[in-house]
Design an enzyme around this catalytic site. Sequence first.
Site, short mmCIF file in Angstrom:
data_model
loop_
_atom_site.label_atom_id
_atom_site.label_comp_id
_atom_site.label_asym_id
_atom_site.label_seq_id
_atom_site.Cartn_x
_atom_site.Cartn_y
_atom_site.Cartn_z
N THR A 1 55.50 -37.89 65.49
CA THR A 1 54.84 -38.91 66.28
C THR A 1 53.40 -38.46 66.47
O THR A 1 53.04 -37.32 66.16
CB THR A 1 55.51 -39.08 67.66
OG1 THR A 1 55.59 -37.80 68.29
CG2 THR A 1 56.89 -39.69 67.54
N TYR B 1 46.26 -58.47 59.32
CA TYR B 1 47.42 -58.13 58.51
C TYR B 1 46.93 -57.28 57.35
O TYR B 1 45.92 -57.60 56.72
CB TYR B 1 48.10 -59.39 57.96
CG TYR B 1 49.35 -59.77 58.70
CD1 TYR B 1 50.50 -59.00 58.57
CD2 TYR B 1 49.38 -60.88 59.54
CE1 TYR B 1 51.66 -59.34 59.24
CE2 TYR B 1 50.53 -61.23 60.21
CZ TYR B 1 51.67 -60.45 60.08
OH TYR B 1 52.81 -60.79 60.73
N ASP C 1 61.04 -32.69 61.19
CA ASP C 1 60.55 -33.61 62.22
C ASP C 1 59.87 -32.77 63.29
O ASP C 1 60.52 -32.12 64.10
CB ASP C 1 61.73 -34.39 62.80
CG ASP C 1 61.32 -35.40 63.86
OD1 ASP C 1 60.16 -35.35 64.32
OD2 ASP C 1 62.17 -36.22 64.26
N GLU D 1 49.32 -55.33 54.88
CA GLU D 1 50.36 -54.70 54.10
C GLU D 1 49.79 -54.11 52.81
O GLU D 1 48.91 -54.68 52.19
CB GLU D 1 51.48 -55.70 53.73
CG GLU D 1 52.44 -55.96 54.86
CD GLU D 1 52.10 -57.23 55.61
OE1 GLU D 1 50.90 -57.58 55.66
OE2 GLU D 1 53.02 -57.87 56.13
N ARG E 1 50.57 -43.98 70.76
CA ARG E 1 51.98 -44.05 70.36
C ARG E 1 52.05 -44.52 68.91
O ARG E 1 51.56 -45.59 68.55
CB ARG E 1 52.74 -45.02 71.27
CG ARG E 1 52.77 -44.57 72.72
CD ARG E 1 53.76 -45.36 73.52
NE ARG E 1 55.12 -45.12 73.06
CZ ARG E 1 55.87 -44.07 73.44
NH1 ARG E 1 55.37 -43.17 74.27
NH2 ARG E 1 57.10 -43.93 72.99
N LYS F 1 52.93 -37.42 72.32
CA LYS F 1 53.52 -36.14 72.73
C LYS F 1 52.44 -35.05 72.78
O LYS F 1 51.35 -35.25 73.29
CB LYS F 1 54.69 -35.78 71.84
CG LYS F 1 55.85 -36.78 71.85
CD LYS F 1 57.03 -36.25 71.08
CE LYS F 1 58.23 -37.20 71.11
NZ LYS F 1 58.07 -38.37 70.24
#
Length: 478
Positions: free
Chosen positions: A270, A64, A241, A66, A279, A273
């Site tokens: 992203t 974790y 984008d 954050e 991903r 692609k």
Amino acid sequence: MSDSLISSAYSQALEVIGSVEPRIAEATRQELADQRASLKLIASENYASPAVLMTMGTWFSDKYAEGTVGHRFYAGCQNVDTVEAIAAEHARELFGAPYAYVQPHSGIDANLVAFWSIIAHRIEGPWLQKFGAKNVNELTEEDWESLRHEMGNQRLLGMSLDAGGHLTHGFRPNISGKMFHQQQYGTDPETGLLDYDAVRAKAREFQPLVIVAGYSAYPRRVDFAKMREIADEVDATLMVDMAHFAGLVAGKVFTGDEDPVPHAHITTTTTHKSLRGPRGGMVLAQEEYASSVDRGCPMVLGGPLSHVMAAKAVAFAEARTTEFQAYAQRVADNAKSLAEGFLTRGARLVTGGTDNHLVLLDVTSFGLTGRQAESALLDAGVVTNRNSIPADPNGAWYTSGVRLGTPALTTRGFGHDEFDKVAELIVDVLSNTEPGATKAGDPSKASYRLGDGVAVRVKAQAGELLDKHPLYPGLELS
């Protein structure tokens, strides 16, 4: 890395997986077999390198983390700090961006971070001054009530879905269409091309806070300098984008006014692609937006996926090579070859061609809907996706088009001759597909009938192409 080492690594990994849940191991093996046997033309898919794939399967998944580098809400994140810092460093150098945020889990997450960062940036500027506050901690509950009203009524101008925009650019079913008062700009009804004068007129009339540029199914390049001029004229933030064409930007195929990063206030993408990474998502920003974007977690995101950030770092390192630049150029060249292959066989293309990585085929000339064409092609081993075309008479579900991209097959080594043959095979399938009817005899937008023997014939010819360019050559699973 040797083929034998890669083969051994994956074989042993599947053996470990299979010892716990053999069905998952078998599905994984089958997925590789299916991808090897298919002509993958989905514009949003690619093949990541073994190094990228392996990076995701590590114990970084167990952490974790954050917060941001050096400012975590959990202890013991020093190695995550290293990974995130390296990924951000590669991203900045790769795209020439002042700031990079590599935590977003997907493109939609990246766009949400961007949207809320733009709003937060405005709060910390003119809106704070409006309430006579130095920072958000000085705002009263009454102030926040007023701010919430303003934050929920901001305006966004994005490219319409049928013109080639994305769901996250203000489409009503998506959260972006609910959080903003939105309007859309389209393309010229005759040419299918962006009309910058029309976009400017729409922006002047609507006065948006955000103008979104970029696309998921527009087969041409965009002049981002012009889009920035339009945004500046109406005091809007320009967000681009570039999820679909990030690889062409990284590979220096898109430069100057066609490179969004120097012109946009915020650029999202992203990392799969055309960029050929894992991903995930990413936000690039000009310096004045960096502090707002940096609060993506906890503002919008949950804990960052440390193992995916590590894989992003590896992919970005790969994209900083001359080999990747050559690959990106081949992606664009192959798209032109695919388009020419269609045009010489009488097929109809939206905008009449392409100068990026994708082709949008109008299948109404074959008497089909996009859904019928997509399904018939899949029967023949050609993997595509149906897509809306401008002013689509069949709507966003059945559609009238099929979108085709070249990044994945270019990774496999396909070139001009192979893509010309791919166009021939697709036209063969569609020319031999008839629309079906419902049980009552009415025309159906979904059912179809593929001619006898067509699927077998096309699969055989596609197989010859695929055999010449194997996927993950040398990778053999025991």
